[in-house]
Design an enzyme around this catalytic site. Structure first.
Site, PDB file in Angstrom:
ATOM      1  N   GLU A  59       0.849  -1.208   0.000  1.00  0.00           N
ATOM      2  CA  GLU A  59       0.000   0.000   0.000  1.00  0.00           C
ATOM      3  C   GLU A  59       0.875   1.246   0.000  1.00  0.00           C
ATOM      4  OE1 GLU A  59      -2.857  -0.203   3.191  1.00  0.00           O
ATOM      5  OE2 GLU A  59      -3.775  -2.028   2.388  1.00  0.00           O
ATOM      6  N   HIS A  76      -7.892   1.450   1.556  1.00  0.00           N
ATOM      7  CA  HIS A  76      -7.800   1.136   2.996  1.00  0.00           C
ATOM      8  C   HIS A  76      -8.577   2.157   3.839  1.00  0.00           C
ATOM      9  CE1 HIS A  76      -5.127  -1.155   6.046  1.00  0.00           C
ATOM     10  NE2 HIS A  76      -6.276  -0.813   6.604  1.00  0.00           N
TER      11      HIS A  76
HETATM   12  N1  LIG Z   1      -9.912  -2.015   6.343  1.00  0.00           N
HETATM   13  C1  LIG Z   1      -9.692  -1.315   7.420  1.00  0.00           C
HETATM   14  O1  LIG Z   1      -9.623  -0.097   7.410  1.00  0.00           O
HETATM   15  C2  LIG Z   1      -9.566  -2.031   8.740  1.00  0.00           C
HETATM   16  C3  LIG Z   1      -9.920  -1.366   9.928  1.00  0.00           C
HETATM   17  C4  LIG Z   1      -9.850  -2.083  11.127  1.00  0.00           C
HETATM   18  C5  LIG Z   1      -9.391  -3.405  11.124  1.00  0.00           C
HETATM   19  N2  LIG Z   1      -9.019  -3.990   9.958  1.00  0.00           N
HETATM   20  C6  LIG Z   1      -8.551  -5.386   9.930  1.00  0.00           C
HETATM   21  O2  LIG Z   1      -9.663  -6.243  10.118  1.00  0.00           O
HETATM   22  C7  LIG Z   1      -9.220  -7.487  10.646  1.00  0.00           C
HETATM   23  C8  LIG Z   1     -10.146  -7.942  11.758  1.00  0.00           C
HETATM   24  O3  LIG Z   1     -10.132  -6.997  12.827  1.00  0.00           O
HETATM   25  P1  LIG Z   1     -10.807  -7.378  14.232  1.00  0.00           P
HETATM   26  O4  LIG Z   1     -10.736  -6.165  15.098  1.00  0.00           O
HETATM   27  O5  LIG Z   1     -12.107  -8.027  14.014  1.00  0.00           O
HETATM   28  O6  LIG Z   1      -9.755  -8.463  14.748  1.00  0.00           O
HETATM   29  P2  LIG Z   1      -9.980  -9.597  15.851  1.00  0.00           P
HETATM   30  O7  LIG Z   1      -8.622  -9.936  16.324  1.00  0.00           O
HETATM   31  O8  LIG Z   1     -11.015  -9.170  16.826  1.00  0.00           O
HETATM   32  O9  LIG Z   1     -10.593 -10.826  15.005  1.00  0.00           O
HETATM   33  C9  LIG Z   1      -9.837 -11.603  14.122  1.00  0.00           C
HETATM   34  C10 LIG Z   1     -10.409 -13.020  14.191  1.00  0.00           C
HETATM   35  O10 LIG Z   1      -9.801 -13.796  13.148  1.00  0.00           O
HETATM   36  C11 LIG Z   1      -9.570 -15.104  13.667  1.00  0.00           C
HETATM   37  N3  LIG Z   1      -8.575 -15.752  12.817  1.00  0.00           N
HETATM   38  C12 LIG Z   1      -7.255 -15.488  12.717  1.00  0.00           C
HETATM   39  N4  LIG Z   1      -6.699 -16.268  11.780  1.00  0.00           N
HETATM   40  C13 LIG Z   1      -7.697 -17.031  11.265  1.00  0.00           C
HETATM   41  C14 LIG Z   1      -7.748 -18.027  10.255  1.00  0.00           C
HETATM   42  N5  LIG Z   1      -6.649 -18.393   9.582  1.00  0.00           N
HETATM   43  N6  LIG Z   1      -8.935 -18.603   9.990  1.00  0.00           N
HETATM   44  C15 LIG Z   1     -10.062 -18.249  10.671  1.00  0.00           C
HETATM   45  N7  LIG Z   1     -10.069 -17.307  11.637  1.00  0.00           N
HETATM   46  C16 LIG Z   1      -8.900 -16.709  11.922  1.00  0.00           C
HETATM   47  C17 LIG Z   1      -9.140 -14.858  15.089  1.00  0.00           C
HETATM   48  O11 LIG Z   1      -9.255 -16.021  15.893  1.00  0.00           O
HETATM   49  C18 LIG Z   1     -10.093 -13.752  15.499  1.00  0.00           C
HETATM   50  O12 LIG Z   1     -11.293 -14.251  16.037  1.00  0.00           O
HETATM   51  C19 LIG Z   1      -7.773  -7.270  11.065  1.00  0.00           C
HETATM   52  O13 LIG Z   1      -6.937  -7.852  10.101  1.00  0.00           O
HETATM   53  C20 LIG Z   1      -7.602  -5.766  11.046  1.00  0.00           C
HETATM   54  O14 LIG Z   1      -6.292  -5.375  10.756  1.00  0.00           O
HETATM   55  C21 LIG Z   1      -9.107  -3.342   8.769  1.00  0.00           C
END
Ligand SMILES: NC(=O)c1ccc[n+]([C@@H]2O[C@H](COP(=O)([O-])OP(=O)(O)OC[C@H]3O[C@@H](n4cnc5c(N)ncnc54)[C@H](O)[C@@H]3O)[C@@H](O)[C@H]2O)c1
Length: 403
Positions: free
Chosen positions: A259, A282
């Site tokens: 990015e 993003h």
């Molecule tokens: N696009 C954006 O602007 C933005 C903003 C906020 C967060 N995010 C991203 O969103 C994602 C989720 O955020 P969150 O706060 O819900 O995180 P979180 O940690 O609360 O949830 C992630 C979940 O994924 C599960 N997990 C991990 N690896 C896995 C796999 N291989 N298979 C199945 N499940 C799996 C974990 O057990 C967990 O329950 C993160 O990657 C974060 O960086 C993106």
């Protein structure tokens, strides 16, 4: 007077909250480099930054008055967290303040792709009236597969069910299914039964290329993929192939393996130029509401730490919050090395002055411990002097609880 330095222009609610708590706030619009930051931190107890300001080991070493850092964002990689902990400086961020924003974008994209909105929109812009229902569906009754059932995944589950979708989820951890959501037996099971797959796994490096050509092949013909998690989770070339072949009829991608650093920088992707693909830079968590919530959340964390010593949700020190009892006059906070006998030292220092303890709490995290002790009368200076001379001392503070 407690001084606050706020860099990179966090939402103005942050300075409003900090000022209304009686703190002296200086706001600087941009970021500062290392030496500028060291100069600006002279006499400052509270620093607020966003993602661009680097709080390095050198900055921390040259800022003796600094007591706490607030990251008005989600990530904290820009801060030397270990050094801050060693100096007894908690760091707070706002990990959940943009969850709803991400979920709403996912909902919008799921509807847009399921109704073929981007394709119809592009055709009309090119002067072609394509009034057909081919491949356009209601989301009601369709199956949404959620990969990663964490903060974002579970929120999406609730909103999707409210729209009448069937929710199937897969997570590597044991998770409580919300509402009528169904836990899939495996990722393959989830992929093969969903009309829409939305990815919300965390950024664990083992999730690199979690979705590649084999996984995409398992998805239903005519299904769509949404990724708002991390760019490296999806193999971009494999996704383009699945779209080119028509196996997937649409995708929405907000995160990319590479990015650009700054807004306005050029951007390149295999997925550009496809009418059935929504590309966003993003911005899943980028809304005014999320910025407001981040500002309010982190500002309150900073105030709670300064006034009450609460460290709940700090990212680098033991998390502890002790309720204030009405009979308490003062609160002693003691960040210390987690070694045997520390609590005995603390309590002996208090006992030697015949002060009654009204409440006490302890939390540890690795080599660091944190104790909060409420006492019934103001603390004599000798107690603080004894603790500051202790071999376990990292930082000791005395807070007046009589407002
Ligand atoms: N696009 C954006 O602007 C933005 C903003 C906020 C967060 N995010 C991203 O969103 C994602 C989720 O955020 P969150 O706060 O819900 O995180 P979180 O940690 O609360 O949830 C992630 C979940 O994924 C599960 N997990 C991990 N690896 C896995 C796999 N291989 N298979 C199945 N499940 C799996 C974990 O057990 C967990 O329950 C993160 O990657 C974060 O960086 C993106």
């Amino acid at each position: 007077m407690t001084n606050v330095l706020l860099l990179e222009n966090p939402h103005r609610i942050a300075s409003e909250i900090l000022e209304s708590a009686g703190l002296n706030v200086r706001v600087v619009k941009g970021g500062l480099d290392e030496n500028e930051l060291i100069d600006a931190l002279e006499g400052v107890q509270i620093l607020g930054i966003r993602s661009k300001t680097e709080v390095t080991t050198k900055v921390l070493a040259h800022s003796p008055s600094l007591e706490v850092v607030g990251a008005f964002c989600i990530g904290t990689n820009q801060i030397a967290l270990g050094t801050a902990a060693e100096r007894g400086i908690p760091v707070f961020n706002a990990p959940y303040a943009n969850t709803r924003s991400v979920v709403e974008l996912a909902v919008g994209e799921i509807i847009a792709l399921t109704r073929r909105l981007t394709v119809k929109n592009s055709m009309l812009h090119r002067g072609r009236w394509d009034k057909t229902a081919a491949n356009a569906h209601e989301v009601r009754g369709r199956t949404l597969g959620i990969l990663g059932y964490g903060n974002i995944g579970t929120q999406l589950s609730v909103l999707a069910e409210a729209m009448g979708m069937r929710v199937l989820f897969y997570d590597i951890e044991e998770k409580l299914a919300l509402g009528n959501a169904e836990k899939a037996a495996s990722m393959a099971d989830m992929l093969s039964r969903s009309d829409v797959v939305s990815i919300h796994v965390n950024g664990n490096p083992s999730n690199k290329n979690l979705i590649g050509s084999e996984e995409l092949a398992l998805m239903k013909p005519g299904s769509v993929l949404v990724n708002l998690s991390r760019g490296f989770v999806v193999d971009q070339v494999a996704l383009k192939d699945a779209l080119d072949s028509g196996h997937l009829i649409g995708a929405a991608v907000d995160v990319f393996p590479e990015e650009p650093k700054e807004s306005g920088d050029p951007f390149d992707s295999e997925l550009q130029g496809m009418d059935n693909v929504i590309l966003t830079p993003h911005i899943g968590g980028s809304t005014i509401e999320a910025q407001h919530d981040i500002g309010a959340f982190v500002a309150q964390k900073l105030i709670d730490y300064m006034a009450l010593g609460n460290t709940s949700m700090a990212v680098n020190v033991p998390n502890l919050a002790l309720p204030v009892t009405p009979s308490s006059a003062a609160r002693l906070t003691f960040m210390h090395h987690n070694i045997p006998g520390v609590m005995a030292q603390l309590n002996e220092a208090l006992a030697s002055t015949h002060i009654n303890v009204e409440g006490q709490g302890l939390a540890t995290m690795g080599s660091l411990g944190y104790a909060i002790t409420d006492v019934s009368t103001p603390l004599p200076p000798s107690v603080m002097e004894r603790l500051k001379l202790s071999n376990a001392n990292v930082s000791a503070r005395c807070l007046n609880l009589q407002m």
